[in-house]
Every structure is written in C-alpha cells, then in structure tokens.
Motif scaffolding. Structure first.
Motif, mmCIF file in Angstrom:
data_model
loop_
_atom_site.group_PDB
_atom_site.id
_atom_site.type_symbol
_atom_site.label_atom_id
_atom_site.label_comp_id
_atom_site.label_asym_id
_atom_site.label_seq_id
_atom_site.Cartn_x
_atom_site.Cartn_y
_atom_site.Cartn_z
ATOM 1 N N LEU A 19 23.047 5.958 -10.849
ATOM 2 C CA LEU A 19 23.835 5.579 -9.746
ATOM 3 C C LEU A 19 22.945 6.153 -8.669
ATOM 4 O O LEU A 19 22.147 7.009 -8.531
ATOM 5 C CB LEU A 19 25.309 6.467 -9.579
ATOM 6 C CG LEU A 19 26.065 6.179 -10.786
ATOM 7 C CD1 LEU A 19 27.297 7.045 -10.372
ATOM 8 C CD2 LEU A 19 26.448 4.752 -11.194
ATOM 9 N N SER A 20 23.141 5.178 -7.573
ATOM 10 C CA SER A 20 22.577 5.690 -6.124
ATOM 11 C C SER A 20 23.569 5.749 -4.992
ATOM 12 O O SER A 20 24.467 5.054 -5.015
ATOM 13 C CB SER A 20 21.663 4.488 -5.864
ATOM 14 O OG SER A 20 20.581 4.469 -6.989
ATOM 15 N N CYS A 21 23.341 6.277 -3.937
ATOM 16 C CA CYS A 21 24.081 6.430 -2.878
ATOM 17 C C CYS A 21 23.003 6.551 -1.633
ATOM 18 O O CYS A 21 22.223 7.571 -1.340
ATOM 19 C CB CYS A 21 25.031 7.772 -2.898
ATOM 20 S SG CYS A 21 25.736 8.069 -1.291
ATOM 21 N N ALA A 22 23.060 5.433 -0.836
ATOM 22 C CA ALA A 22 22.236 5.203 0.266
ATOM 23 C C ALA A 22 22.948 5.831 1.512
ATOM 24 O O ALA A 22 24.263 5.575 1.685
ATOM 25 C CB ALA A 22 21.954 3.781 0.753
ATOM 26 N N ALA A 23 22.452 6.942 2.141
ATOM 27 C CA ALA A 23 22.931 7.330 3.303
ATOM 28 C C ALA A 23 22.528 7.050 4.739
ATOM 29 O O ALA A 23 21.270 6.812 4.772
ATOM 30 C CB ALA A 23 22.775 8.989 3.105
ATOM 31 N N SER A 24 23.287 7.141 5.556
ATOM 32 C CA SER A 24 22.984 6.963 7.184
ATOM 33 C C SER A 24 23.773 7.601 7.966
ATOM 34 O O SER A 24 24.987 7.919 7.590
ATOM 35 C CB SER A 24 22.517 5.265 7.214
ATOM 36 O OG SER A 24 23.895 4.613 7.202
ATOM 37 N N GLY A 25 23.314 7.723 9.179
ATOM 38 C CA GLY A 25 24.256 8.422 10.372
ATOM 39 C C GLY A 25 24.044 9.831 10.430
ATOM 40 O O GLY A 25 24.893 10.447 11.321
ATOM 41 N N PHE A 26 23.161 10.573 9.718
ATOM 42 C CA PHE A 26 23.288 11.893 9.716
ATOM 43 C C PHE A 26 21.969 12.257 9.209
ATOM 44 O O PHE A 26 21.203 11.731 8.601
ATOM 45 C CB PHE A 26 24.231 12.676 8.886
ATOM 46 C CG PHE A 26 24.516 12.528 7.667
ATOM 47 C CD1 PHE A 26 24.784 11.304 6.837
ATOM 48 C CD2 PHE A 26 24.013 13.404 6.842
ATOM 49 C CE1 PHE A 26 24.943 11.136 5.823
ATOM 50 C CE2 PHE A 26 24.074 13.299 5.356
ATOM 51 C CZ PHE A 26 24.369 11.884 4.910
ATOM 52 N N ASP A 27 21.736 13.663 9.463
ATOM 53 C CA ASP A 27 20.406 14.297 8.866
ATOM 54 C C ASP A 27 20.555 14.383 7.409
ATOM 55 O O ASP A 27 20.779 15.611 7.126
ATOM 56 C CB ASP A 27 19.939 15.488 9.700
ATOM 57 C CG ASP A 27 18.686 15.958 9.349
ATOM 58 O OD1 ASP A 27 18.099 16.867 10.139
ATOM 59 O OD2 ASP A 27 17.877 15.177 8.802
ATOM 60 N N PHE A 28 20.087 13.657 6.698
ATOM 61 C CA PHE A 28 20.140 13.541 5.314
ATOM 62 C C PHE A 28 19.510 14.653 4.614
ATOM 63 O O PHE A 28 20.081 15.592 3.692
ATOM 64 C CB PHE A 28 19.767 12.159 4.590
ATOM 65 C CG PHE A 28 19.953 12.165 3.162
ATOM 66 C CD1 PHE A 28 18.994 12.369 2.124
ATOM 67 C CD2 PHE A 28 21.032 11.801 2.524
ATOM 68 C CE1 PHE A 28 18.966 12.463 0.800
ATOM 69 C CE2 PHE A 28 21.187 11.979 1.004
ATOM 70 C CZ PHE A 28 20.205 11.959 0.239
ATOM 71 N N SER A 29 18.406 14.978 5.049
ATOM 72 C CA SER A 29 17.537 15.771 4.466
ATOM 73 C C SER A 29 17.881 17.445 4.329
ATOM 74 O O SER A 29 17.511 18.173 3.415
ATOM 75 C CB SER A 29 16.166 15.980 4.948
ATOM 76 O OG SER A 29 16.145 16.146 6.281
ATOM 77 N N THR A 30 18.855 17.681 5.431
ATOM 78 C CA THR A 30 19.191 19.104 5.615
ATOM 79 C C THR A 30 20.667 19.317 4.808
ATOM 80 O O THR A 30 20.992 20.403 4.887
ATOM 81 C CB THR A 30 19.365 19.453 6.912
ATOM 82 O OG1 THR A 30 20.575 18.422 7.717
ATOM 83 C CG2 THR A 30 18.051 19.271 7.601
ATOM 84 N N ARG A 31 21.221 18.156 4.522
ATOM 85 C CA ARG A 31 22.752 18.272 3.974
ATOM 86 C C ARG A 31 22.539 18.228 2.347
ATOM 87 O O ARG A 31 21.991 17.761 1.956
ATOM 88 C CB ARG A 31 23.448 17.091 4.515
ATOM 89 C CG ARG A 31 23.981 17.026 5.845
ATOM 90 C CD ARG A 31 24.725 18.218 6.413
ATOM 91 N NE ARG A 31 25.836 18.443 5.519
ATOM 92 C CZ ARG A 31 26.921 17.920 5.535
ATOM 93 N NH1 ARG A 31 27.242 16.958 6.452
ATOM 94 N NH2 ARG A 31 28.112 18.289 4.905
ATOM 95 N N SER A 32 23.514 19.400 1.887
ATOM 96 C CA SER A 32 23.867 19.326 0.619
ATOM 97 C C SER A 32 24.646 18.108 0.177
ATOM 98 O O SER A 32 25.380 17.580 1.073
ATOM 99 C CB SER A 32 24.661 20.495 0.169
ATOM 100 O OG SER A 32 23.962 21.588 0.186
#
Length: 117
Positions: A19-32
């Motif tokens: 599974l993949s989840c593409a993220a946008s709109g926030f600072d992904f690298s800092t979020r659990s």
C-alpha cells in the motif's frame, strides 16, 4: 492536508500487497504517520505507526512480523508492505496523520484489501 491511498486489491491467502499513501499539504517529514484498517461491521483497528523524527516503527501484534511500514520523506509517501496475508486482514486500509489511531487526525479515502482463503 490530503492523503491518497493506493495499492489495495484482491489476493489469496499467503499473498502480498504494498500500500502507498501520497501526502500533501503539510510538513510530512516531521509528522508521525499511521495505518489503520476497518473491516465490515467492525470499528477502526490500529495497524502500524512510524515516527517522523527518526522513523521508528511500531506494529499491532496481529501484523508484527508480516507487515512493514516505511516512508520516503522526499516523495512524501507512506508505505505498508503486507506479506503472508490472511483472510482476517480483509479490510479497508487508511493512512492517518499522527501516531496511533485518533479520529480527529486527517485520513485518506482508504484502499480495499480483500484476502481469500
């Protein structure tokens, strides 16, 4: 915040999916980030989480040893490698921001995983 899951499908018992989840709109690298699943007629079940700071991983005992969570911060993508799938893994899988399951966190639309025996 936008989260878009993909990679679900139908497999036989013992099979694998990623599974993949593409993220946008926030600072992904800092979020659990977390994966949560929901089977028909049941409540949400936490599957796995990964921290943003150092990529530490955590698993439900039901999937530990079979599933692997990972992330690519450059691609802003969360993954869940699922091996040795069983029929009781059948559910809709969602990625969530944050650690663990929190209904107040953002989630995607989910991707369906169906495992037949």
């Amino acid at each position: 915040v936008q989260l878009v899951e993909s990679g679900g499908g139908s497999v036989q018992s013992g099979g694998s999916l990623r599974l993949s989840c593409a993220a946008s709109g926030f600072d992904f690298s800092t979020r659990s980030m977390s994966w949560v699943r929901q089977a028909p007629g049941k409540g949400p079940e936490w599957v796995s989480s990964i921290t943003g700071s150092n990529g530490s991983t955590y698993y439900s005992p039901y999937v530990k040893g079979r599933f692997t969570i990972s992330r690519d911060n450059a691609k802003k993508t969360l993954y869940l490698q699922m091996n040795n799938l069983r029929s009781d893994d059948t559910a809709r899988y969602y990625c969530y921001t944050g650690f663990g399951y929190n209904e107040n966190e953002a989630r995607g639309q989910g991707t369906q995983v169906t495992v037949s025996s």
